[in-house]
Write a protein that holds these residues in place. Structure first.
Motif, PDB file in Angstrom:
ATOM      1  N   LYS A  66       0.812  -1.216   0.000  1.00 42.34           N
ATOM      2  CA  LYS A  66       0.000   0.000   0.000  1.00 42.34           C
ATOM      3  C   LYS A  66       0.848   1.271   0.000  1.00 42.34           C
ATOM      4  CE  LYS A  66      -0.657  -0.224   5.034  1.00 42.34           C
ATOM      5  NZ  LYS A  66      -1.680  -0.310   6.124  1.00 42.34           N
ATOM      6  N   LYS A  67       2.043   1.218   0.599  1.00 44.81           N
ATOM      7  CA  LYS A  67       2.898   2.404   0.605  1.00 44.81           C
ATOM      8  C   LYS A  67       3.365   2.756  -0.806  1.00 44.81           C
ATOM      9  CE  LYS A  67       4.668   2.092   5.330  1.00 44.81           C
ATOM     10  NZ  LYS A  67       5.894   2.006   6.176  1.00 44.81           N
ATOM     11  N   TRP A  69       1.554   2.096  -3.623  1.00 46.11           N
ATOM     12  CA  TRP A  69       0.416   2.636  -4.376  1.00 46.11           C
ATOM     13  C   TRP A  69       0.137   4.091  -4.007  1.00 46.11           C
ATOM     14  CZ3 TRP A  69       1.361  -1.139  -7.061  1.00 46.11           C
ATOM     15  CH2 TRP A  69       1.226  -2.474  -6.690  1.00 46.11           C
ATOM     16  N   SER A  70       0.364   4.454  -2.749  1.00 46.76           N
ATOM     17  CA  SER A  70       0.061   5.818  -2.303  1.00 46.76           C
ATOM     18  C   SER A  70       1.222   6.786  -2.509  1.00 46.76           C
ATOM     19  CB  SER A  70      -0.326   5.808  -0.819  1.00 46.76           C
ATOM     20  OG  SER A  70       0.740   5.305  -0.024  1.00 46.76           O
ATOM     21  N   SER A  71       2.383   6.273  -2.894  1.00 50.35           N
ATOM     22  CA  SER A  71       3.548   7.138  -3.064  1.00 50.35           C
ATOM     23  C   SER A  71       3.381   8.057  -4.275  1.00 50.35           C
ATOM     24  CB  SER A  71       4.810   6.285  -3.239  1.00 50.35           C
ATOM     25  OG  SER A  71       5.912   7.101  -3.585  1.00 50.35           O
ATOM     26  N   LYS A  72       3.710   9.320  -4.082  1.00 53.00           N
ATOM     27  CA  LYS A  72       3.685  10.284  -5.178  1.00 53.00           C
ATOM     28  C   LYS A  72       5.038  10.376  -5.875  1.00 53.00           C
ATOM     29  CE  LYS A  72       0.073  13.111  -3.036  1.00 53.00           C
ATOM     30  NZ  LYS A  72      -0.311  14.469  -2.553  1.00 53.00           N
ATOM     31  N   LYS A  79       4.403   1.492 -10.867  1.00 52.87           N
ATOM     32  CA  LYS A  79       3.393   0.858 -10.017  1.00 52.87           C
ATOM     33  C   LYS A  79       2.674  -0.264 -10.763  1.00 52.87           C
ATOM     34  CE  LYS A  79       2.439   4.968  -7.205  1.00 52.87           C
ATOM     35  NZ  LYS A  79       1.426   5.980  -6.818  1.00 52.87           N
ATOM     36  N   ARG A 118      -7.296   1.996  -8.014  1.00 56.45           N
ATOM     37  CA  ARG A 118      -6.512   2.456  -6.865  1.00 56.45           C
ATOM     38  C   ARG A 118      -5.136   2.931  -7.314  1.00 56.45           C
ATOM     39  NH1 ARG A 118      -5.356  -1.008  -1.305  1.00 56.45           N
ATOM     40  NH2 ARG A 118      -3.987   0.526  -0.301  1.00 56.45           N
ATOM     41  N   ASN A 121      -5.341   6.101  -9.207  1.00 54.24           N
ATOM     42  CA  ASN A 121      -5.962   7.164  -8.406  1.00 54.24           C
ATOM     43  C   ASN A 121      -7.267   7.656  -9.032  1.00 54.24           C
ATOM     44  OD1 ASN A 121      -6.065   8.834  -6.140  1.00 54.24           O
ATOM     45  ND2 ASN A 121      -5.041  10.529  -7.193  1.00 54.24           N
ATOM     46  N   ARG A 123     -11.123   7.816  -8.496  1.00 58.61           N
ATOM     47  CA  ARG A 123     -12.094   7.708  -7.414  1.00 58.61           C
ATOM     48  C   ARG A 123     -13.364   7.008  -7.895  1.00 58.61           C
ATOM     49  NH1 ARG A 123      -9.706  12.718  -6.961  1.00 58.61           N
ATOM     50  NH2 ARG A 123      -8.685  13.150  -4.952  1.00 58.61           N
TER      51      ARG A 123
END
Length: 228
Positions: A66-67, A69-72, A79, A118, A121, A123
């Motif tokens: 998860k870290k 996938w959320s990393s910018k 990814k 996901r 990104n 929604r």
């Protein structure tokens, strides 16, 4: 029954130059003690339990990363490569021998779509067609990927000597009486139906498998959107 074909998860270590998260160390840390090496086959030859277990294991792999996938700091391209090698490989392990149904394929595709949204990104309030989602992620429909992997495995098996047990199993016909009523669908019946839709026979398939170029043409026809 557990089908113990051993298959190691393939890792991709691709870290952005300025990434604050070390992709390689994250994957190693989370996957060091995880093994995804068994398929479940029920007594009737069904694959529902195995698919359910595969989705569960793939979901676990997704959460472990998860870290990432959320990393910018990590590009979407990287990814998606990590998703293919560390999540999708877990999901589709052993799919070559699945007895597929529309319901089963739908569950697999829903999970894949959820993962892609996901990673990209997107929604839930953002409407997007599945075809557009797959194009953005450079993905093929799950049903098409499973079918191509299945026929790739069949071609590999048909290249083995006629004495090979694996090759003999492709044509094995269990003896004995079956229960009354409509026979259950099976992996073999699905395979024969796919061959018939292409106007070919099993003997033609066996001969085509011996020629690499010819087999590629056969598989393309069997696995094209209109061919299956």
């Amino acid at each position: 029954m557990l089908h113990g074909l051993c298959c190691d998860v393939v890792y991709i270590f691709d870290t952005e130059l300025h990434a604050r998260i070390n992709t390689r160390s994250v994957i190693r840390r989370h996957f060091a003690k995880v093994r995804f090496t068994f398929s479940i086959i029920d007594g009737q030859g069904g694959s529902d339990r195995d698919v359910k277990a595969r989705i569960g294991k793939a979901r676990g792999a997704l959460v472990m990363l998860k870290k990432i996938w959320s990393s910018k700091e990590i590009s979407q391209r990287t990814k998606l490569r990590i998703f293919n090698s560390n999540v999708k490989s877990v999901l589709l392990y052993g799919c070559e021998t699945w007895r597929t149904t529309e319901t089963m394929l739908g569950k697999i595709q829903i999970f894949v779509n959820t993962c892609l949204r996901r990673i990209l990104n997107i929604r839930w309030t953002d409407r997007i067609r599945n075809e557009d989602l797959w194009q953005r992620a450079d993905q093929k429909p799950a049903a098409q990927q499973i079918l191509r992997r299945k026929w790739g495995w069949i071609g590999h098996t048909l290249k083995k000597p006629a004495s090979s047990i694996t090759r003999q199993a492709l044509k094995w016909n269990p003896q004995g009486k079956r229960k009354r009523g409509r026979p259950r669908n099976s992996w073999r019946r699905d395979t024969e139906a796919e061959i018939n839709r292409q106007g070919k026979t099993w003997s033609q398939i066996e001969r085509a498998a011996q020629d690499r170029v010819g087999w590629r043409i056969v598989v393309d026809g069997l696995c094209s959107p209109g061919g299956s």
